[in-house]
Design a protein around this motif. Structure first.
Motif, PDB file in Angstrom:
ATOM      1  N   ARG A 108       0.805  -1.211   0.000  1.00 55.69           N
ATOM      2  CA  ARG A 108       0.000   0.000   0.000  1.00 55.69           C
ATOM      3  C   ARG A 108       0.849   1.277   0.000  1.00 55.69           C
ATOM      4  NH1 ARG A 108      -5.259  -1.776   1.806  1.00 55.69           N
ATOM      5  NH2 ARG A 108      -5.806   0.157   2.887  1.00 55.69           N
ATOM      6  N   GLY A 109       2.140   1.129   0.259  1.00 62.86           N
ATOM      7  CA  GLY A 109       3.035   2.279   0.186  1.00 62.86           C
ATOM      8  C   GLY A 109       3.120   2.886  -1.209  1.00 62.86           C
ATOM      9  N   VAL A 110       2.632   2.175  -2.244  1.00 65.14           N
ATOM     10  CA  VAL A 110       2.706   2.734  -3.596  1.00 65.14           C
ATOM     11  C   VAL A 110       1.854   3.993  -3.732  1.00 65.14           C
ATOM     12  CG1 VAL A 110       3.294   0.557  -4.744  1.00 65.14           C
ATOM     13  CG2 VAL A 110       0.886   1.191  -4.452  1.00 65.14           C
ATOM     14  N   ILE A 111       0.847   4.174  -2.883  1.00 64.51           N
ATOM     15  CA  ILE A 111       0.030   5.384  -3.001  1.00 64.51           C
ATOM     16  C   ILE A 111       0.853   6.606  -2.610  1.00 64.51           C
ATOM     17  CG2 ILE A 111      -0.983   5.293  -0.682  1.00 64.51           C
ATOM     18  CD1 ILE A 111      -2.730   6.369  -3.975  1.00 64.51           C
ATOM     19  N   SER A 112       1.731   6.458  -1.619  1.00 65.25           N
ATOM     20  CA  SER A 112       2.596   7.572  -1.258  1.00 65.25           C
ATOM     21  C   SER A 112       3.633   7.831  -2.345  1.00 65.25           C
ATOM     22  CB  SER A 112       3.293   7.301   0.080  1.00 65.25           C
ATOM     23  OG  SER A 112       2.405   7.524   1.154  1.00 65.25           O
ATOM     24  N   ALA A 143      -4.895   4.723   3.662  1.00 66.53           N
ATOM     25  CA  ALA A 143      -4.106   3.593   3.166  1.00 66.53           C
ATOM     26  C   ALA A 143      -3.214   2.982   4.225  1.00 66.53           C
ATOM     27  CB  ALA A 143      -3.270   4.041   1.970  1.00 66.53           C
ATOM     28  N   VAL A 144      -2.685   3.800   5.141  1.00 65.53           N
ATOM     29  CA  VAL A 144      -1.659   3.332   6.069  1.00 65.53           C
ATOM     30  C   VAL A 144      -2.215   2.814   7.390  1.00 65.53           C
ATOM     31  CG1 VAL A 144      -1.200   5.494   7.305  1.00 65.53           C
ATOM     32  CG2 VAL A 144       0.692   3.899   6.874  1.00 65.53           C
ATOM     33  N   GLU A 145      -3.489   3.021   7.666  1.00 63.40           N
ATOM     34  CA  GLU A 145      -4.060   2.656   8.971  1.00 63.40           C
ATOM     35  C   GLU A 145      -3.734   1.233   9.391  1.00 63.40           C
ATOM     36  OE1 GLU A 145      -5.491   4.515  11.137  1.00 63.40           O
ATOM     37  OE2 GLU A 145      -6.482   6.200  10.149  1.00 63.40           O
ATOM     38  N   GLY A 146      -3.913   0.263   8.477  1.00 66.59           N
ATOM     39  CA  GLY A 146      -3.685  -1.131   8.837  1.00 66.59           C
ATOM     40  C   GLY A 146      -2.250  -1.432   9.197  1.00 66.59           C
ATOM     41  N   LEU A 147      -1.303  -0.794   8.521  1.00 63.66           N
ATOM     42  CA  LEU A 147       0.112  -1.003   8.833  1.00 63.66           C
ATOM     43  C   LEU A 147       0.459  -0.468  10.212  1.00 63.66           C
ATOM     44  CD1 LEU A 147       1.838  -0.094   5.452  1.00 63.66           C
ATOM     45  CD2 LEU A 147       1.845  -2.317   6.573  1.00 63.66           C
ATOM     46  N   LEU A 148      -0.219   0.578  10.637  1.00 59.74           N
ATOM     47  CA  LEU A 148       0.083   1.184  11.929  1.00 59.74           C
ATOM     48  C   LEU A 148      -0.526   0.410  13.086  1.00 59.74           C
ATOM     49  CD1 LEU A 148      -0.349   4.977  11.111  1.00 59.74           C
ATOM     50  CD2 LEU A 148       1.688   3.553  10.941  1.00 59.74           C
ATOM     51  N   LEU A 149      -1.628  -0.259  12.833  1.00 59.22           N
ATOM     52  CA  LEU A 149      -2.286  -1.015  13.898  1.00 59.22           C
ATOM     53  C   LEU A 149      -1.568  -2.319  14.198  1.00 59.22           C
ATOM     54  CD1 LEU A 149      -6.024  -0.449  12.912  1.00 59.22           C
ATOM     55  CD2 LEU A 149      -4.831   0.495  14.899  1.00 59.22           C
ATOM     56  N   GLU A 150      -0.936  -2.909  13.179  1.00 58.69           N
ATOM     57  CA  GLU A 150      -0.238  -4.185  13.364  1.00 58.69           C
ATOM     58  C   GLU A 150       1.166  -4.098  12.769  1.00 58.69           C
ATOM     59  OE1 GLU A 150      -2.505  -7.457  11.885  1.00 58.69           O
ATOM     60  OE2 GLU A 150      -4.380  -6.735  12.727  1.00 58.69           O
ATOM     61  N   PRO A 151       2.017  -3.239  13.321  1.00 63.30           N
ATOM     62  CA  PRO A 151       3.362  -3.080  12.760  1.00 63.30           C
ATOM     63  C   PRO A 151       4.217  -4.319  12.986  1.00 63.30           C
ATOM     64  CG  PRO A 151       3.185  -1.890  14.824  1.00 63.30           C
ATOM     65  CD  PRO A 151       1.798  -2.382  14.497  1.00 63.30           C
ATOM     66  N   ALA A 189       7.803   0.785   3.295  1.00 62.56           N
ATOM     67  CA  ALA A 189       6.521   1.438   3.032  1.00 62.56           C
ATOM     68  C   ALA A 189       6.300   2.606   3.987  1.00 62.56           C
ATOM     69  CB  ALA A 189       5.385   0.428   3.163  1.00 62.56           C
ATOM     70  N   LEU A 190       6.617   2.407   5.268  1.00 64.11           N
ATOM     71  CA  LEU A 190       6.424   3.472   6.256  1.00 64.11           C
ATOM     72  C   LEU A 190       7.324   4.669   5.966  1.00 64.11           C
ATOM     73  CD1 LEU A 190       6.045   1.494   9.618  1.00 64.11           C
ATOM     74  CD2 LEU A 190       4.249   2.554   8.223  1.00 64.11           C
TER      75      LEU A 190
END
Length: 332
Positions: free
Chosen positions: A214-218, A248-256, A265-266
């Motif tokens: 999902r980092g491709v959006i950034s 887009a990033v919410e899920g990555l932040l909840l379960e890093p 990506a971050l």
């Protein structure tokens, strides 16, 4: 932080940035992997053979090997112990070597004498990767370097997309593959802003909430900021730009996790999410707190002040900007 390039060191030196006097760590602190790849570069396969199965991030590891192990070592391994991995990483090494010859400059700035060795290395990489595809048809590995071969040899977006879909069929939303495809769709490589954003939004809408792809959006917003807008900094500070990335990033932040592809990506989100409201400020704080001191090569290498310095400077500036919006700590 995105804007016209120039020497800002003197101007920013007066600001209280925390810049550690340490070189960029391409292994993100994984010293066991560094030691194993150093041994492999010296011809000792043992430590790497032992450690590789414990590192599930094959694309990240493959890129580190390609960048740090001589081609003759990779060729010898591929010939003496052929497998999907040894064949694919040899192809990856050839791709890396080709781009080292060409450099990062725009095509019109590349030395005319460099084009033939560049093309020769990519053609050999394509041959090696195709052989791996024939021998190991279920493996996604050969298709990663084949995307960059298509880009470098100017085989066209349709061919690049076909190769990406072969990878996607074997490794859905492969983060490394998505990054490569996004770059191919950029305007600078013959694509368009519409194609680039269309692909990035498809990845975000269709991948798992915690997928590093999902980092491709950034990346897409960055590419548009520098190539499609008159004022890159102002574009990144738009509410719509920030909102799309926050979602887009919410899920990555909840379960890093410690996955290097998550770290990468971050780093993109850290660069392009500008604190302009409570939500974007919350995300910016969280992203930098998770990264600590782990800048990735991209996007920071695209700033002219060095990777650790650019990361630290941006972290400081974003922390100041975020103070305008009270944090809602209960959300994390």
């Amino acid at each position: 932080m995105v804007g016209k390039r120039g020497d800002k060191r003197e101007a920013v030196a007066q600001r209280p940035y925390r810049v550690d006097e340490v070189p960029f760590d391409e292994y993100y602190g994984d010293q066991h992997l560094r030691a194993a790849i150093d041994a492999l570069a010296d011809g000792d396969r043992g430590p790497f053979t032992e450690i590789y199965p414990t590192r599930p991030w094959s694309a990240f590891v493959d890129r580190r090997v390609a960048a740090n192990v001589p081609l003759d070592v990779l060729r010898g391994w591929a010939e003496s112990q052929p497998s999907a991995w040894t064949q694919s990483i040899y192809a990856e090494g050839l791709v890396h070597a080709a781009w080292e010859v060409r450099g990062r400059a725009f095509a019109k700035q590349v030395d005319a004498n460099d084009w033939k060795p560049f093309a020769d290395l990519l053609t050999e990489a394509d041959t090696v990767a195709r052989r791996a595809v024939a021998l190991y048809p279920e493996s996604p590995m050969p298709w990663r370097p084949m995307i960059n071969v298509a880009k470098g040899l100017s085989l066209g977006i349709d061919e690049c997309r076909a190769r990406f879909m072969q990878l996607h069929a074997r490794s859905p939303f492969d983060p490394d593959g998505c990054n490569r495809m996004l770059q191919m769709l950029c305007q600078k490589w013959g694509g368009s802003h519409d194609e680039m954003f269309g692909f990035a939004r498809w990845v975000v809408q269709s991948s798992a909430p915690n997928s590093p792809a999902r980092g491709v959006i950034s990346q897409a917003h960055f590419e548009y900021a520098v190539a499609g807008s008159d004022d890159p900094a102002r574009y990144l500070a738009r509410l719509g730009t920030a909102e799309e990335q926050v979602t887009a990033v919410e899920g990555l932040l909840l379960e890093p996790t410690a996955d290097p592809e998550v770290v990468e990506a971050l780093n993109w989100f850290a660069y392009t999410v500008v604190p302009i409201d409570t939500a974007s400020s919350r995300v910016s704080r969280r992203v930098f707190s998770l990264l600590v001191d782990r800048p990735a090569e991209y996007p920071w290498i695209q700033l002219p002040w060095g990777i650790p310095y650019s990361f630290a400077a941006t972290r400081y500036e974003r922390s100041i900007a975020a103070t305008r919006f009270p944090p809602v700590w209960s959300n994390w």
